[in-house]
Every structure is written in structure tokens, then in C-alpha cells.
Design a protein around this motif. Structure first.
Motif, PDB file in Angstrom:
ATOM      1  N   LEU A 263       0.864  -1.170   0.000  1.00 49.40           N
ATOM      2  CA  LEU A 263       0.000   0.000   0.000  1.00 49.40           C
ATOM      3  C   LEU A 263       0.904   1.224   0.000  1.00 49.40           C
ATOM      4  N   LEU A 264       0.772   2.083  -0.985  1.00 48.92           N
ATOM      5  CA  LEU A 264       1.677   3.211  -1.098  1.00 48.92           C
ATOM      6  C   LEU A 264       0.926   4.481  -1.447  1.00 48.92           C
ATOM      7  N   GLY A 265       1.509   5.596  -1.075  1.00 51.11           N
ATOM      8  CA  GLY A 265       0.908   6.884  -1.355  1.00 51.11           C
ATOM      9  C   GLY A 265       1.170   7.873  -0.242  1.00 51.11           C
ATOM     10  N   LEU A 317       1.609 -10.884   7.787  1.00 41.31           N
ATOM     11  CA  LEU A 317       2.783 -10.177   8.297  1.00 41.31           C
ATOM     12  C   LEU A 317       2.719  -8.744   7.801  1.00 41.31           C
ATOM     13  N   ILE A 318       2.636  -7.787   8.724  1.00 41.63           N
ATOM     14  CA  ILE A 318       2.450  -6.393   8.360  1.00 41.63           C
ATOM     15  C   ILE A 318       3.732  -5.613   8.625  1.00 41.63           C
ATOM     16  N   LEU A 319       4.257  -4.991   7.562  1.00 43.61           N
ATOM     17  CA  LEU A 319       5.479  -4.191   7.644  1.00 43.61           C
ATOM     18  C   LEU A 319       5.125  -2.757   7.291  1.00 43.61           C
ATOM     19  N   GLY A 346       1.962 -19.825   3.098  1.00 43.12           N
ATOM     20  CA  GLY A 346       0.833 -19.343   3.876  1.00 43.12           C
ATOM     21  C   GLY A 346       1.019 -17.970   4.487  1.00 43.12           C
ATOM     22  N   ILE A 347       2.016 -17.213   4.038  1.00 36.15           N
ATOM     23  CA  ILE A 347       2.264 -15.882   4.594  1.00 36.15           C
ATOM     24  C   ILE A 347       1.822 -14.813   3.590  1.00 36.15           C
ATOM     25  N   LEU A 348       0.909 -13.964   4.035  1.00 38.65           N
ATOM     26  CA  LEU A 348       0.513 -12.788   3.263  1.00 38.65           C
ATOM     27  C   LEU A 348       1.255 -11.599   3.859  1.00 38.65           C
ATOM     28  N   THR A 349       2.216 -11.064   3.134  1.00 39.99           N
ATOM     29  CA  THR A 349       3.006  -9.927   3.609  1.00 39.99           C
ATOM     30  C   THR A 349       2.404  -8.643   3.072  1.00 39.99           C
ATOM     31  N   ILE A 350       2.048  -7.747   3.986  1.00 41.49           N
ATOM     32  CA  ILE A 350       1.464  -6.458   3.604  1.00 41.49           C
ATOM     33  C   ILE A 350       2.415  -5.358   4.055  1.00 41.49           C
ATOM     34  N   GLY A 351       2.916  -4.595   3.110  1.00 42.67           N
ATOM     35  CA  GLY A 351       3.792  -3.484   3.426  1.00 42.67           C
ATOM     36  C   GLY A 351       3.115  -2.160   3.107  1.00 42.67           C
TER      37      GLY A 351
END
Length: 505
Positions: A263-265, A317-319, A346-351
């Protein structure tokens, strides 16, 4: 000696102790141990372990404890994250610290083998006077006693720093024909440590901890309150929820079951609120990373973070603020953990990032790292109108009059505010109405006016004018893309995306 090595999550202690070692340890002046020996033996053990004579400090401590309890069971752990105290407190079990007072000592290992006292950190009060802060407020060191499942435990807990790495030696001493009582306690502690109850896993200060405050904070999140382009909102919800029900889809395509979403902006446009909504709606554990820092070692922190994610997967996993998390010197190490030999099944990484231009292209553009990107740009006229409308309806329902001779309808007033707030983020739009409500509250508190009597239209426009001076239009440039939802990178993940769109998910 029985070592609970299978339970330990920390790396085993190094065999050789380097010359530069600092020990922060809580030494009680009187130990009411089973041998009634007092505290002299601990002082002797510390001198032996840190006086230049010891090769294996942990084993030296064990020898000293065993000498005082020759006929007892001794269970040894080296896990810096082993939260025995938190577990006992959660079970309402009384923890007795041995000794009525405490003495804090720092042991510094030098070639001469001498120890030097240290009086702990100092803080300054509002008058500039120094305040001494006992280390016992931040360190759980020393000797405690507790009753657990009809067994009396004496626990010796030693913590120190070896070449900037935190080390720990904990010994559970108890009576019994075997060590089953100690093993049962250790297993119960680890089971409790891994179980979330109205909590979120948060990585901060070098270790994972369960955070109740963050859990409570995300409960207020609601997708319905997030104003985004409808297609983008739908796709974001799909990508962060359908992933965990699509394992078989990935297997059928021979694709590793993992995904990265970025997610960027510019700041203040809904990224954090979207993260909260994702966490709230998740049916799997969420792991939130505040920093990679881990006792001065970022690589250790990165390794600990991904090891935990793999162990509890499937998980999110949220970064957040990825551009500030990844340093140039740890970029390669981070990439290896994100997309190396480990599968990360099984890891959804959200940055998230406010400054994608500061992220290395190897992280930003490489397929299978962050496959899908969502751009949270400053809201256009349509989105501003939607967002403002929600606030105006709240005010109107609260009895605030939002029309006058110039703006005969709420819709006309909305159009005027939307026109005057070009270049504003959602955060500034929220501040507009919060500041107006605070003005109303102040007037009510002073007894001068009620909410109904406040002339809302000019007052809100006055707040618009004041806030406009703080908003620098164009200071946060929009990310130039044809679509706010960028397509997935890579053929295989594109196939997954198409299949998921065509499926019943």
C-alpha cells in the motif's frame, strides 16, 4: 541437568565468551534457598563466571546452582523470550521475590577480570532534578519462588549482554523423582505464549509480544468507513481475504502459496485504516512489525520476525513504513528472508510506504515479493465529497444546522467545502470536522452557546480557511500510474489472480 532445548526459541549460547561482556543482574542480599546459605554463593558464582576463569558462562551458573541444590531437579533454559512471570501472573499465582531489598550490579568482563558497580539509568524530573530508576522496573532478574501444580519452584534468572547480544540463563529448581513437573510448567508457559486472546502479535524492542491495546484499537475499524475507489476497495478486500482460502489454487498452478501486497501513497489517505480493517477481519494470526531493531542487530530482528511468521502460518505479516524499516546494509538479508530458500508458505506480507521512491527497486518491482500494489493518492473531488458527506450527516444528526441563505441545502454546502479542499488528504478533512466539534464543545463548556445555536456554516468555512494555510498542495506528489490498483507482476501470479476472479471465492 535436564535442558529444555526443544522448547527454546532463542539461539543456543556461544561456546566462547568474548572479552567484552556486560551483565545486568538483580542480586538480592539474602537468598532464602533450601540450603539457607544466603547470597554469598551467588557473588562467588558471578566472580567465577566473569572473573576471567569461565569458558561457558551458562554452564558455570548451572554448576553454582547445582552445588546449592545437589539433590533437586534442575531444568535449564536459555530462551530470552521465555515469559514465565507473565504466565504465572495470568494464572493468579503468587510470585515471591527472594530477599526484601535489591542490589543492581553491572559486570564487565575485561582481561583483568574485574567487576565494576553501576548505579543504573538516571532520569530528570520536571524541575531538572535527577531521578534514579531502579532496574527492577525493566528487568526480571534474580530469584523468585512460586507454587505451581502442587510443586514448589525456585527460579534463578540471569541476564547479560555478550557482544551486544542479550543472553539468558534460567534455572527451575524443584523436588521430585523426575523432571516431569518442570517440563509440564515449561510446556504450559510456551502454550500460553503462543495463544492469542484479544491480542495482536507485535515485534518491538527485539522480541515478539502480545499487544491488547492494538487489538482494541483495530476494533473500531470498518471497511464501510474507508472512502476509496469502489473497484480498488473491492480488489483490496479480495486480495487480503481470499488468499487464505485459495491454497489449492496455488498448488494446482505449482505456485508457492504466498503473496505480497504493498500500500503506497502520501500520508493520511487511508493506508493505516485499511491495515486496521484487514487485521480486524482476519481469521488468521496477524503479526505487526514496528522495527527490525533487535539489540543493535537488524539482521537478527529480521530473522526472528520471519521465523515467527513461518511458525504460525497461515498468517498476515504487516510491515508498516517499509522504506524506513529496510536499511541499505540489511537489504540483501531482508530479500533473502522475504524471497529466498525458505518457502514462506501461507504468509501474506502487507507493506506500506509513504515514500516508494526510497525503496530499492529490487524490493519494489521484483515479482513474488510485492506482487500487487495499491496506490492511496490524495482524494479527488468525488472522494472528498463522499467523505465530507459522512461527517455532515453525523453533525446534522447531532442537531447542528448546516444550511443558511447562501447554502440552502446540505448538498450545496458539501460542494463548497469539497471545492475549497482540493489537495487535502483524508487526515486533513477529518481534522476539519474534529476541530469544529472541539470549538462547539468549548462553547458548550463555557455555557455561552449550544450546538444548535452555533452558526455552523461560516464556522466550518473559517476552519477550512485556517487549515488551508497548513496544507501545501502538491507537497506530497501523487504516484503517477494509469490505475490506482496496479496489476500483479509476473505471469504465474497473474494466472492466480485471473483464476481467483473467475472462481466462486
Amino acid at each position: 541437568m535436564t535442558t529444555c532445548s526443544n522448547c527454546s526459541h532463542a539461539a543456543m549460547y556461544k561456546s566462547l565468551l568474548r572479552l567484552s561482556v556486560v551483565l545486568l543482574i538483580l542480586v538480592p542480599p539474602a537468598m532464602h534457598c533450601s540450603t539457607a546459605m544466603g547470597s554469598e554463593w551467588i557473588e562467588t558464582a558471578l566472580n567465577d563466571a566473569y572473573g576471567g576463569l569461565a569458558v561457558n558462562t551458562h554452564y558455570r551458573f548451572f554448576q553454582s546452582v547445582k552445588k546449592q541444590h545437589p539433590n533437586s531437579q534442575i531444568l535449564s533454559l536459555q530462551d530470552i523470550s521465555f515469559n514465565l512471570y507473565g504466565y504465572l501472573e495470568s494464572q493468579n499465582i503468587t510470585i515471591d521475590s527472594v530477599g526484601s531489598a535489591t542490589q543492581h550490579t553491572v559486570l564487565e568482563r575485561r582481561p583483568q577480570g574485574r567487576r565494576h558497580p553501576f548505579h543504573g539509568p538516571m532520569m530528570v524530573d520536571e524541575d531538572g532534578e535527577q531521578l534514579s530508576v531502579p532496574l527492577s522496573t525493566t528487568l526480571k532478574n534474580g530469584v523468585i519462588q512460586a507454587e505451581y501444580s502442587s510443586t514448589h519452584f525456585t527460579v534463578y534468572d540471569f541476564n547479560w549482554i555478550d557482544s551486544h547480544e542479550r543472553m539468558r540463563a534460567m534455572f527451575l529448581v524443584f523436588e521430585g523423582a523426575d523432571d516431569n513437573a518442570g517440563k509440564a510448567l515449561v510446556q504450559d508457559v510456551y502454550r500460553w505464549m503462543e495463544t492469542l486472546k484479544d491480542e495482536i502479535w507485535v515485534f518491538d524492542e527485539g522480541h515478539w509480544q502480545k499487544d491488547k491495546d492494538m487489538y482494541r484499537d483495530v476494533q473500531s475499524a470498518d471497511w464501510r468507513n474507508i472512502v476509496l475507489d469502489s473497484k480498488m476497495l473491492q480488489d483490496l478486500q479480495r486480495d487480503t481475504s481470499v488468499f487464505f482460502s485459495s491454497e489449492e489454487v496455488y498448488k494446482s498452478l505449482n505456485v508457492v502459496w504466498k503473496r505480497g501486497v504493498l500500500l503506497l501513497g502520501p500520508p493520511g489517505n487511508g493506508k493505516t485504516e485499511a491495515i486496521k480493517a484487514i487485521i480486524k477481519g482476519s481469521s488468521v494470526p496477524c503479526l505487526y512489525v514496528k522495527t527490525f531493531q533487535s539489540f543493535g542487530d537488524h539482521e537478527r530482528g529480521i530473522r526472528t520476525i520471519f521465523r515467527k511468521a513461518r511458525r504460525v502460518a497461515p498468517a498476515i505479516l504487516i510491515l508498516e513504513d517499509l522504506d524506513s524499516l529496510v536499511r541499505p546494509e540489511t537489504r540483501s538479508f531482508f530479500l533473502n528472508e522475504l524471497d529466498g530458500l525458505e518457502s514462506n508458505q501461507g504468509i501474506l506480507t502487507i507493506g506500506t510506504t509513504n515514500h516508494p521512491e526510497n525503496i530499492d527497486p529490487a524490493i519494489l518491482n521484483r515479482p513474488s515479493r510485492f506482487d500487487t500494489k495499491y496506490v492511496f493518492n490524495l482524494p479527488d473531488l468525488n472522494l472528498r465529497t463522499q467523505y465530507i458527506q459522512t461527517w455532515l450527516l453525523k453533525l446534522e444528526s447531532g442537531g447542528v444546522r448546516l444550511v443558511d441563505d447562501q447554502y440552502p441545502t446540505v448538498g450545496e454546502f458539501n460542494k463548497e467545502i469539497s471545492k475549497q479542499t482540493e489537495g487535502w488528504s483524508f487526515a486533513y478533512l477529518k481534522e476539519l470536522f474534529v476541530s469544529f466539534q472541539l470549538t462547539c464543545a468549548a462553547l458548550r463548556a463555557a455555557g455561552s452557546e449550544s450546538a444548535e445555536s452555533v452558526n455552523a456554516v461560516p464556522e466550518i468555512l473559517r476552519h477550512v480557511e485556517n487549515l488551508s494555510k497548513q496544507v501545501v498542495i502538491g507537497s506530497e506528489p501523487e504516484i503517477e500510474q494509469g490505475k490506482s490498483h496496479l496489476p500483479s507482476f509476473g505471469r504465474r501470479h497473474a494466472r492466480v489472480a485471473r483464476l481467483m476472479e473467475d472462481s466462486e471465492f
